[in-house]
Design a protein around this motif. Structure first.
Motif, PDB file in Angstrom:
ATOM      1  N   LEU A 344      13.817  39.821   7.441  1.00  0.00           N
ATOM      2  CA  LEU A 344      14.774  39.939   7.346  1.00  0.00           C
ATOM      3  C   LEU A 344      15.671  41.166   6.890  1.00  0.00           C
ATOM      4  CD1 LEU A 344      17.052  37.066   8.003  1.00  0.00           C
ATOM      5  CD2 LEU A 344      16.494  38.556  10.232  1.00  0.00           C
ATOM      6  N   HIS A 345      13.501  41.623   6.336  1.00  0.00           N
ATOM      7  CA  HIS A 345      13.910  42.295   5.073  1.00  0.00           C
ATOM      8  C   HIS A 345      13.853  44.351   5.516  1.00  0.00           C
ATOM      9  CE1 HIS A 345      13.104  44.708   1.845  1.00  0.00           C
ATOM     10  NE2 HIS A 345      13.863  44.526   0.869  1.00  0.00           N
ATOM     11  N   VAL A 346      14.798  44.253   6.242  1.00  0.00           N
ATOM     12  CA  VAL A 346      14.316  45.241   6.831  1.00  0.00           C
ATOM     13  C   VAL A 346      15.254  47.198   6.535  1.00  0.00           C
ATOM     14  CG1 VAL A 346      15.228  46.909   9.358  1.00  0.00           C
ATOM     15  CG2 VAL A 346      14.916  43.979   9.175  1.00  0.00           C
ATOM     16  N   GLY A 347      14.530  47.488   6.115  1.00  0.00           N
ATOM     17  CA  GLY A 347      15.020  49.337   5.657  1.00  0.00           C
ATOM     18  C   GLY A 347      14.767  49.567   4.331  1.00  0.00           C
ATOM     19  N   LYS A 348      15.563  51.232   4.296  1.00  0.00           N
ATOM     20  CA  LYS A 348      15.961  50.882   2.591  1.00  0.00           C
ATOM     21  C   LYS A 348      16.759  50.568   2.030  1.00  0.00           C
ATOM     22  CE  LYS A 348      13.482  55.586   3.524  1.00  0.00           C
ATOM     23  NZ  LYS A 348      13.404  56.659   3.221  1.00  0.00           N
ATOM     24  N   ALA A 349      17.598  50.248   2.381  1.00  0.00           N
ATOM     25  CA  ALA A 349      18.759  49.478   2.282  1.00  0.00           C
ATOM     26  C   ALA A 349      18.737  48.415   2.232  1.00  0.00           C
ATOM     27  CB  ALA A 349      19.778  50.042   2.148  1.00  0.00           C
ATOM     28  N   ALA A 350      17.536  47.691   2.166  1.00  0.00           N
ATOM     29  CA  ALA A 350      18.068  46.400   2.690  1.00  0.00           C
ATOM     30  C   ALA A 350      17.954  45.275   1.844  1.00  0.00           C
ATOM     31  CB  ALA A 350      15.995  45.685   3.002  1.00  0.00           C
ATOM     32  N   LYS A 351      18.319  45.716   0.457  1.00  0.00           N
ATOM     33  CA  LYS A 351      18.838  44.970  -0.760  1.00  0.00           C
ATOM     34  C   LYS A 351      20.329  44.269  -0.735  1.00  0.00           C
ATOM     35  CE  LYS A 351      17.959  42.432  -4.822  1.00  0.00           C
ATOM     36  NZ  LYS A 351      16.427  42.241  -5.836  1.00  0.00           N
ATOM     37  N   ILE A 352      21.051  45.948   0.272  1.00  0.00           N
ATOM     38  CA  ILE A 352      22.592  46.303  -0.020  1.00  0.00           C
ATOM     39  C   ILE A 352      22.983  45.399   1.283  1.00  0.00           C
ATOM     40  CG2 ILE A 352      24.547  47.755  -0.578  1.00  0.00           C
ATOM     41  CD1 ILE A 352      22.501  49.667  -2.108  1.00  0.00           C
ATOM     42  N   ASP A 353      22.315  46.487   2.086  1.00  0.00           N
ATOM     43  CA  ASP A 353      22.972  45.699   3.358  1.00  0.00           C
ATOM     44  C   ASP A 353      21.892  44.903   3.847  1.00  0.00           C
ATOM     45  OD1 ASP A 353      24.219  46.012   5.778  1.00  0.00           O
ATOM     46  OD2 ASP A 353      23.548  47.585   6.500  1.00  0.00           O
ATOM     47  N   ARG A 354      22.320  43.442   3.384  1.00  0.00           N
ATOM     48  CA  ARG A 354      21.285  42.396   3.575  1.00  0.00           C
ATOM     49  C   ARG A 354      21.046  41.683   4.147  1.00  0.00           C
ATOM     50  NH1 ARG A 354      21.727  38.304   0.664  1.00  0.00           N
ATOM     51  NH2 ARG A 354      23.984  37.923  -0.840  1.00  0.00           N
ATOM     52  N   TYR A 355      20.327  41.268   5.191  1.00  0.00           N
ATOM     53  CA  TYR A 355      20.413  39.840   6.405  1.00  0.00           C
ATOM     54  C   TYR A 355      19.710  38.140   5.465  1.00  0.00           C
ATOM     55  CZ  TYR A 355      21.793  44.132   9.566  1.00  0.00           C
ATOM     56  OH  TYR A 355      22.664  44.538  10.089  1.00  0.00           O
ATOM     57  N   TYR A 356      19.077  39.453   4.180  1.00  0.00           N
ATOM     58  CA  TYR A 356      18.274  37.765   4.223  1.00  0.00           C
ATOM     59  C   TYR A 356      18.592  37.249   2.256  1.00  0.00           C
ATOM     60  CZ  TYR A 356      16.635  41.341   0.870  1.00  0.00           C
ATOM     61  OH  TYR A 356      16.514  41.619  -0.154  1.00  0.00           O
ATOM     62  N   GLY A 357      17.830  35.626   2.304  1.00  0.00           N
ATOM     63  CA  GLY A 357      18.851  35.537   0.733  1.00  0.00           C
ATOM     64  C   GLY A 357      20.284  34.528   0.996  1.00  0.00           C
ATOM     65  N   PHE A 358      20.671  34.549  -0.214  1.00  0.00           N
ATOM     66  CA  PHE A 358      21.305  33.441  -0.399  1.00  0.00           C
ATOM     67  C   PHE A 358      22.668  34.281   0.255  1.00  0.00           C
ATOM     68  CE2 PHE A 358      18.862  31.572  -2.469  1.00  0.00           C
ATOM     69  CZ  PHE A 358      18.353  29.622  -2.192  1.00  0.00           C
ATOM     70  N   PHE A 359      23.433  33.698   0.808  1.00  0.00           N
ATOM     71  CA  PHE A 359      25.176  34.126   0.939  1.00  0.00           C
ATOM     72  C   PHE A 359      26.373  32.965   0.509  1.00  0.00           C
ATOM     73  CE2 PHE A 359      22.380  36.152   3.538  1.00  0.00           C
ATOM     74  CZ  PHE A 359      22.831  37.831   3.807  1.00  0.00           C
ATOM     75  N   VAL A 360      26.375  33.159  -0.283  1.00  0.00           N
ATOM     76  CA  VAL A 360      27.556  32.141  -0.646  1.00  0.00           C
ATOM     77  C   VAL A 360      28.958  32.715  -0.680  1.00  0.00           C
ATOM     78  CG1 VAL A 360      28.138  30.681  -3.328  1.00  0.00           C
ATOM     79  CG2 VAL A 360      25.409  31.534  -3.048  1.00  0.00           C
ATOM     80  N   TYR A 361      30.165  31.629  -0.290  1.00  0.00           N
ATOM     81  CA  TYR A 361      31.294  31.805   0.463  1.00  0.00           C
ATOM     82  C   TYR A 361      31.926  30.926  -0.609  1.00  0.00           C
ATOM     83  CZ  TYR A 361      29.171  34.269   4.610  1.00  0.00           C
ATOM     84  OH  TYR A 361      29.157  35.146   4.713  1.00  0.00           O
ATOM     85  N   VAL A 362      32.820  31.448  -1.641  1.00  0.00           N
ATOM     86  CA  VAL A 362      34.273  30.897  -2.224  1.00  0.00           C
ATOM     87  C   VAL A 362      35.632  30.957  -1.483  1.00  0.00           C
ATOM     88  CG1 VAL A 362      35.543  30.169  -3.781  1.00  0.00           C
ATOM     89  CG2 VAL A 362      32.955  30.770  -4.074  1.00  0.00           C
ATOM     90  N   ARG A 363      36.000  30.215  -0.599  1.00  0.00           N
ATOM     91  CA  ARG A 363      37.404  29.995   0.383  1.00  0.00           C
ATOM     92  C   ARG A 363      36.941  30.793   0.667  1.00  0.00           C
ATOM     93  NH1 ARG A 363      41.408  27.077  -3.338  1.00  0.00           N
ATOM     94  NH2 ARG A 363      42.941  27.820  -2.283  1.00  0.00           N
ATOM     95  N   GLY A 364      35.786  30.903   1.877  1.00  0.00           N
ATOM     96  CA  GLY A 364      35.833  31.482   3.021  1.00  0.00           C
ATOM     97  C   GLY A 364      35.255  33.309   2.562  1.00  0.00           C
TER      98      GLY A 364
END
Length: 881
Positions: A344-364
């Motif tokens: 899911l590490h796609v493209g030059k901006a993969a780390k900013i506009d990312r689809y992989y790794g941790f997604f932590v939500y607080v109050r949604g």
């Protein structure tokens, strides 16, 4: 006409405005997100964002249909750091529905200042329309003037420590205290009451065309329109990027929809197809978490127990019951773990506009949009770039600092790290199982390790994403079948890479092996025909196809474009050099050339070609009637050059008529070579006092260099190379000259550019011998010990004592031409010789040089090496005699 009905009194420290405008909202997309969050907290069901361009004039609009504000509400809104939401227990209800309020500090409205300098709120509530317009430039100017006025001491006693202090606000826990401690200044702005007609006219003027949405919103009982104008030029917001950010960050749900230019924003995470999905109720995940928790508790990192629940006591943002884990301090957490079959590490901006790794939500709300690891320390990159770890942890809210993306250390963070480790290892184990299953079920396809994601799938995906970025098409498409790769040997050009990945998505990935590459041509020629030869070539094809996989692995390691290109260029040079070298020694090749110089014809041409290969050329014998004898290509990137060698064998000195200078020029033009070198044992006429006829004829061909100034040639090197190939020059060289040059290159490893002048200079064999002697005996008339001392002195005086400047050394010590070098080119040759003779103690770049041992030690090392070279030459000479 609108009528002022009240005033908003701003009591705020200018430090707060400056801090939040410069540091809090680094991305304009995040600033817009903050304004949309206000709509969510106001129980909006619909938020519409319009960007400047096709829809709006030069402004940005966020329009929500949530509960709006009356006069007191507007005043409360602009009471910085005193959010009215604190009185709601940060939980709101409406029509039997609940929402956890996201806003915490009452600073969200300052987001607009990072995008533009003017902010307007138009509010509809109870059929009343209220407007307030804030000009941040006026606000900050007023506060600065007030601060200066208040800072002027009225007497000597007041000029001490009692002056007002403006402090920078860094952490939210200090926010209220800092506002109280800092001198607050008054700034007032009118609140206007508008009629419906005035409000409608005001809103309509923002849109380029009267939009149906204006009518639709005016029918709603309550709404808030936020308008940001005087936009900053360096804060560009685009619909695509904003939609992707909101699709990851906002609590999108059936009762809360967000639109960008009337296009609904969708969740971008769950749209990705997953190989495996776990939630916190899965026993696989629970067993892994319990094991890690026990180890951490035994080590004293955490205290208490964790418990697992599947009852109805916790619901997600859609109201659906979800299984969760109860932590002693972190509280209730829930989420999903999603594993993809491709990266899911796609493209030059993969780390900013990312689809992989941790997604932590607080109050949604996503709290780590740019941080793929958050608190996780040591992810396994085998599965990390293909994993989504989606975690909801509302109790982290208390540890959030003002910018919602930084934290204070706490026991909750310690527990969060353990949770993240359990998530990561759960998907690691699942991916390892997948790899093991494929390894058992499949053998190599085309001898490629397609069953190993680290050796095949990950590198292929990285190359694919890079190519689709460069060609600006197929972005995000990974639909090809990695199970059926093909290798095709095809003509791609002799100067191109040895292999390449074709990106045609309709036929799957194709690894192209360049049949024109010198290394491939050599292997094909060596393999011969028959089954064994074909089998050998297939193995070579697999090996070369893996060069593309190697390139993908370098990008997978997050190396820069420059580093990857440098590594690949080095490897390509290595393959080209392997294609050149024969199994014989340079001395054997020289002896063969000298023996065949009496015979001439094809054997002499082949012998010269072998010597040229040891010098570093890609050399090919042609030798047919009307063709050049030998075409030699110097592979040196942008400075590459091509030379034709004409072999003139004879038992006696070669007369001028048989040298055939004009014929050599014609041959060079046919193959677009820039120079011709005529090779013979000896040439007639060099024992006379006057200039030999052959030298005169060579000089007569040099019209291009004589008629074109150096300044004109340097303006366009490509044009110069083309012009040179149309006007090739001619020089002569004896077999003895060529033998000495080959030995110098062997012993001192001179590159193909350094020896170019030796071959192309129009001079007598005696003059050429002197030129080669400076390479064969680099210490003749030159003091390397002195040069080492100079480098040491310059290196010690450099800022970090690491390297010395070549330009400085030449300008200060050698430019006068009195120390064994006549010009900068000769100086660079001596530096190169020093680098080779002193290896590995003298690292060298194009601009700098260094020494890593004492000058005395390196000087002794050079003396020993020079002595061994001289003995080697003496042995060869005695053997020849």
């Amino acid at each position: 006409m609108s009528t002022p009905v009240s005033k908003v009194e701003f009591r705020i420290s200018i430090a707060i405005i400056e801090h939040f405008s410069e540091n809090l909202y680094r991305s304009p997309n995040k600033a817009v997100e903050e304004l949309i969050t206000n709509g969510y907290d106001a129980f909006a069901e619909e938020v519409r964002t319009y960007l400047p361009g096709a829809v709006l004039e030069d402004c940005l609009i966020v329009w929500d249909d949530g509960d709006s504000m009356n006069i007191q509400g507007i005043k409360d809104l602009w009471h910085i750091a005193a959010s009215p939401k604190k009185n709601t227990n940060r939980l709101i209800e409406k029509g039997g529905r609940r929402r956890k309020v996201i806003g915490k500090f009452g600073i969200g409205k300052l987001a607009s200042y990072s995008i533009g300098t003017k902010m307007s709120h138009l509010c509809k509530q109870d059929d009343q329309y209220l407007l307030i317009e804030i000009d941040y430039n006026k606000l900050t100017k007023s506060l600065k003037q007030d601060n200066r006025a208040n800072s002027e001491p009225t007497n000597r006693e007041e000029s001490g420590t009692n002056l007002p202090v403006v402090q920078d606000v860094v952490e939210s826990s200090q926010l209220h205290a800092d506002v109280n401690k800092t001198e607050e200044q008054d700034y007032k702005e009118n609140i206007y009451a508008l009629t419906e007609s005035e409000a409608w006219d005001l809103v309509s003027q923002y849109f380029k065309n009267k939009n149906q949405i204006v009518d639709d919103f005016f029918k709603k009982p309550s709404w808030t329109l936020a308008v940001i104008s005087d936009l900053r030029e360096d804060k560009n917001v685009t619909p695509g990027a904003l939609s992707r950010v909101l699709g990851r960050s906002m609590p999108l749900r059936p009762d809360f929809k967000v639109y960008v230019n009337d296009e609904e924003v969708k969740s971008v995470l769950l749209s990705r197809e997953a190989l495996e999905i776990y939630d916190f109720g899965d026993k696989v995940f629970q067993d892994r978490l319990e094991k890690i928790w026990r180890v951490a508790r035994k080590a004293g990192k955490v205290n208490g127990d964790i418990t697992f629940h599947k009852d109805d006591s916790l619901t997600d943002e859609t109201g659906k019951s979800v299984p969760y884990v109860q932590f002693p301090n972190l509280g209730k957490t829930w989420g999903k773990l999603r594993l993809s079959s491709t990266t899911l590490h796609v493209g030059k901006a993969a780390k900013i506009d990312r689809y992989y790794g941790f997604f932590v939500y607080v109050r949604g709300r996503l709290i780590n949009p740019e941080d793929d690891k958050l608190f996780h320390i040591d992810p396994s990159y085998g599965s990390f770039y293909r994993s989504q770890y989606i975690i909801h942890a509302d109790d982290l809210d208390e540890t959030l600092l003002a910018d919602r993306e930084r934290f204070g250390e706490s026991s909750k963070i310690d527990e969060m790290r353990i949770l993240q480790t359990a998530c990561s290892r759960t998907l690691d184990d699942r991916w390892d199982d997948e790899v093991d299953a494929k390894e058992k079920a499949k053998q190599f396809k085309n001898r490629l390790p397609i069953h190993r994601r680290d050796l095949f799938a990950d590198p292929i995906s990285m190359i694919w994403s890079k190519k689709i970025d460069e060609e600006k098409k197929l972005i995000g498409s990974f639909d090809f079948d990695l199970e059926e790769p093909t290798i095709i040997r095809q003509s791609l050009g002799a100067d191109n890479a040895i292999s390449n990945l074709d990106i045609d998505p309709t036929q799957g990935p194709k690894l192209m092996v360049n049949s024109d590459h010198p290394f491939i041509r050599r292997q094909v020629a060596s393999a011969g025909k028959g089954k064994k030869g074909a089998s050998f070539i297939r193995e070579i094809e697999n090996l070369m196809a893996m060069e593309s996989l190697f390139e993908g692995h370098l990008y997978f390691l997050d190396l820069s474009e420059e580093k990857v290109e440098a590594i690949l260029a080095w490897r390509d040079r290595m393959y080209r050099q392997l294609a050149i070298l024969d199994n014989t020694t340079v001395f054997g090749a020289i002896q063969e050339m000298e023996d065949m110089s009496y015979v001439g014809d094809r054997k002499f041409e082949e012998a010269i070609s072998n010597v040229l290969k040891f010098i570093g050329f890609q050399s090919e014998v042609q030798g047919l009637s009307g063709n050049p004898d030998i075409v030699a290509f110097a592979p040196a990137g942008a400075e590459s050059y091509r030379i034709v060698f004409e072999a003139k064998g004879s038992k006696r000195d070669l007369p001028n008529t048989k040298a055939a200078v004009a014929s050599g020029v014609s041959h060079a033009k046919e193959v677009e070579a820039e120079h011709v070198v005529i090779v013979a044992r000896e040439f007639v006429g060099f024992n006379l006092s006057e200039t030999p006829a052959i030298i005169k004829e060579c000089l007569a061909t040099n019209q291009f260099e004589q008629e074109t100034s150096e300044e004109e040639q340097s303006k366009n090197p490509i044009k110069r190379m083309i012009d040179k190939s149309k006007n090739p020059t001619v020089s002569i060289i004896t077999t003895d000259n060529l033998a000495s040059l080959a030995i110098a290159v062997k012993q001192y490893q001179y590159d193909i550019l350094t020896i170019k002048d030796v071959l192309t200079a129009i001079e007598t064999p005696e003059q050429k011998n002197k030129r080669i002697a400076s390479l064969t005996n680099p210490d003749y008339g030159f003091d390397f010990a002195e040069l080492l001392e100079i480098i040491f002195e310059q290196q010690q005086s450099s800022p970090r004592k690491l390297q010395a400047s070549l330009a400085t050394i030449y300008d200060e010590y050698y430019s006068a031409g009195e120390k064994g070098v006549e010009n900068e080119e000769e100086f660079k040759q001596k530096i190169l010789a020093l680098h080779i003779l002193a290896f590995p103690f003298v690292p060298l770049t194009d601009e700098r040089v260094a020494i890593t041992e004492s000058p005395d030690k390196i000087a002794r090392h050079i003396a020993n090496k020079l002595e061994s070279f001289k003995k080697e030459r003496q042995i060869r000479k005695s053997t020849d005699d």
